[in-house]
Design a protein around this motif. Structure first.
Motif, PDB file in Angstrom:
ATOM      1  N   LEU A   1       0.874   2.312  -2.110  1.00  0.00           N
ATOM      2  CA  LEU A   1       0.512   3.710  -2.304  1.00  0.00           C
ATOM      3  C   LEU A   1       1.775   4.544  -2.518  1.00  0.00           C
ATOM      4  N   PRO A   2       1.629   5.763  -3.045  1.00  0.00           N
ATOM      5  CA  PRO A   2       2.809   6.558  -3.423  1.00  0.00           C
ATOM      6  C   PRO A   2       3.402   7.384  -2.288  1.00  0.00           C
ATOM      7  N   VAL A   3       3.273   6.944  -1.039  1.00  0.00           N
ATOM      8  CA  VAL A   3       3.892   7.632   0.087  1.00  0.00           C
ATOM      9  C   VAL A   3       4.675   6.622   0.912  1.00  0.00           C
ATOM     10  N   ASP A   4       5.574   7.120   1.727  1.00  0.00           N
ATOM     11  CA  ASP A   4       6.394   6.250   2.551  1.00  0.00           C
ATOM     12  C   ASP A   4       5.608   5.732   3.753  1.00  0.00           C
TER      13      ASP A   4
ATOM     14  N   LEU B   1      -4.658   7.496 -10.988  1.00  0.00           N
ATOM     15  CA  LEU B   1      -4.531   8.747 -10.247  1.00  0.00           C
ATOM     16  C   LEU B   1      -4.004   8.498  -8.834  1.00  0.00           C
ATOM     17  N   MET B   2      -4.482   7.438  -8.196  1.00  0.00           N
ATOM     18  CA  MET B   2      -4.055   7.093  -6.847  1.00  0.00           C
ATOM     19  C   MET B   2      -2.698   6.388  -6.834  1.00  0.00           C
ATOM     20  N   GLU B   3      -2.178   6.055  -8.026  1.00  0.00           N
ATOM     21  CA  GLU B   3      -0.878   5.399  -8.177  1.00  0.00           C
ATOM     22  C   GLU B   3      -0.834   4.065  -7.433  1.00  0.00           C
ATOM     23  N   LEU B   4      -1.925   3.329  -7.509  1.00  0.00           N
ATOM     24  CA  LEU B   4      -1.993   2.033  -6.856  1.00  0.00           C
ATOM     25  C   LEU B   4      -1.079   1.049  -7.577  1.00  0.00           C
TER      26      LEU B   4
END
Length: 440
Positions: free
Chosen positions: A407-410, A345-348
């Motif tokens: 993580l899934p953000v820049d 879910l956290m896209e680790l």
């Protein structure tokens, strides 16, 4: 072993396309996975006797002040006794008829002892190694983040109501307190917290059961090995084929793979089973974990969201500390069925990538033991800019089993990310799936 394609007659899969998943360099190819790693969720925590990877220096001007955590209980005894009993019954029958090889006799002796010990009431209980795993993890929390763990620190520690999780929590806290005796600790283990600590998601359960009888069943049929173990255990091949066949394979390999959870049990897996048999077992279990927590159209991309309540709780808990001058940590202790879908879910480390073909899981680096070894854990460490009380100046870093995760953000500060970016991304993602306390 060549990876076969799933049978095309299964409609639920035939129309699905798979997406690539970025593979970190440290992920082993499927032919290089050790027999210990092939135990999957039975795999011993990898940093029990060795030091975890070094961490990236903190950006200048920042200091850690808070930690959010969810950890699986440590190594345990098998849950239930059926695998012990089935293994014992087959081996005892062969023993009585003098059909065991010397290795077979040794395996029978090992299984007999494990079975006798387990049947003293040890079903699912924390093992000696499991206790040590959490002691080591707790100690390293203090060593890694001394700014968080000091005499001013407030710790809120919670566990599911299962004894192995409760004991894991107290072993970790004992280690933390041994390093910092005068910090402030609150503990709890209540059914009131289960809606986020170990949520029983009925929609996810229904999708999982459907996958079990369709995609997973066909995958398992395509990855069934011939029973080579018969020749290592039995001295009469005809008798073994007729009286045992493949019936002993799964219960025995599960029993022997979990001997790594105990300090007094020998490792016989590589002697009893062929590399292909070990690999077949892992491929099937890895696929099972995908239908339990992976992001896939096979389960309508629903399984990771079974942990929406938990991630929402983590975010709210972290937000409540952003303007506090008191260092703090919220520690949660539970189960593999929570840690794995939470990591997805956290896209680790890209474990959240959509994979719609079970045949691609292992090749693309989606390996269960990387997410849920025994004592597997996710730690979120929060850093505040010196002299600032603004939430906009907070950074976060996530450790998956004490390794820095993407993580899934820049971010131009990886593995550090702006909390506001991470928070907004996750809240938007989980908003449709958050449930209220369902305890009756």
């Amino acid at each position: 072993m060549k990876i076969n394609k799933l049978l095309c007659g299964i409609a639920v899969i035939s129309a699905l396309a798979f997406n690539n998943i970025t593979v970190r360099a440290e992920r082993a190819g499927i032919d290089n996975i050790s027999s210990h790693e092939a135990a999957g969720s039975y795999y011993n925590y990898p940093y029990q006797d060795e030091t975890p990877p070094a961490q990236t220096p903190v950006p200048a001007g920042y200091e850690p002040f808070h930690l959010e955590h969810y950890g699986r209980h440590g190594s345990r005894w098998h849950i239930g006794y059926s695998d012990f009993d089935k293994s014992y019954d087959f081996l005892n029958m062969a023993h009585q008829q003098h059909k065991l090889t010397p290795l077979g006799e040794r395996t029978f002796a090992v299984v007999s002892k494990i079975r006798d010990d387990a049947r003293q009431g040890r079903s699912g209980e924390l093992s000696d190694i499991g206790a040590r795993q959490h002691q080591a993890i707790g100690k390293r929390m203090v060593e890694n983040f001394p700014e968080i763990f000091n005499s001013k620190t407030y710790i809120d520690a919670r566990s599911t109501v299962v004894i192995r999780s409760i004991l894991s929590m107290f072993n970790a806290l004992d280690a933390i307190r041994s390093e910092v005796p005068d910090l402030h600790i609150k503990t709890d283990a209540s059914a009131a917290d289960m809606y986020y600590m170990n949520y029983d998601d009925p929609e996810a359960k229904a999708l999982r059961l459907h996958a079990d009888t369709t995609a997973l069943r066909q995958f398992n049929l395509a990855h069934t090995c011939k029973p080579d173990y018969l020749k290592t255990l039995f001295n009469d091949s005809v008798w073994a084929a007729d009286s045992v066949g493949s019936e002993l394979y799964k219960p025995l390999i599960k029993v022997l793979l979990n001997t790594q959870s105990h300090s007094d049990q020998p490792w016989l897996v590589d002697s009893v089973f062929s590399p292909e048999e070990i690999k077949c077992y892992w491929l099937q279990r890895n696929a099972l974990w995908s239908t339990r927590g992976g992001n896939s159209k096979i389960t309508y991309n629903r399984m990771p969201f079974s942990q929406a309540n938990l991630l929402n709780n983590i975010i709210a808990s972290a937000d409540s500390t952003l303007t506090s001058s008191t260092p703090s940590a919220n520690l949660r202790y539970g189960h593999d069925t929570v840690v794995l879908p939470l990591a997805v879910l956290m896209e680790l480390d890209n474990f959240g990538e959509e994979i719609n073909d079970l045949e691609q899981l292992a090749q693309r680096g989606w390996h269960d033991y990387l997410m849920v070894p025994m004592a597997g854990n996710i730690q979120m460490i929060f850093y505040r800019k010196n002299g600032s009380s603004s939430p906009d100046d907070v950074l976060v870093k996530v450790l998956l089993n004490e390794r820095e995760a993407t993580l899934p953000v820049d971010s131009d500060l990886k593995p550090y990310y702006r909390w506001s970016d991470v928070r907004d991304y996750y809240l938007k993602k989980i908003a449709p799936y958050i449930s209220t306390n369902n305890y009756q």
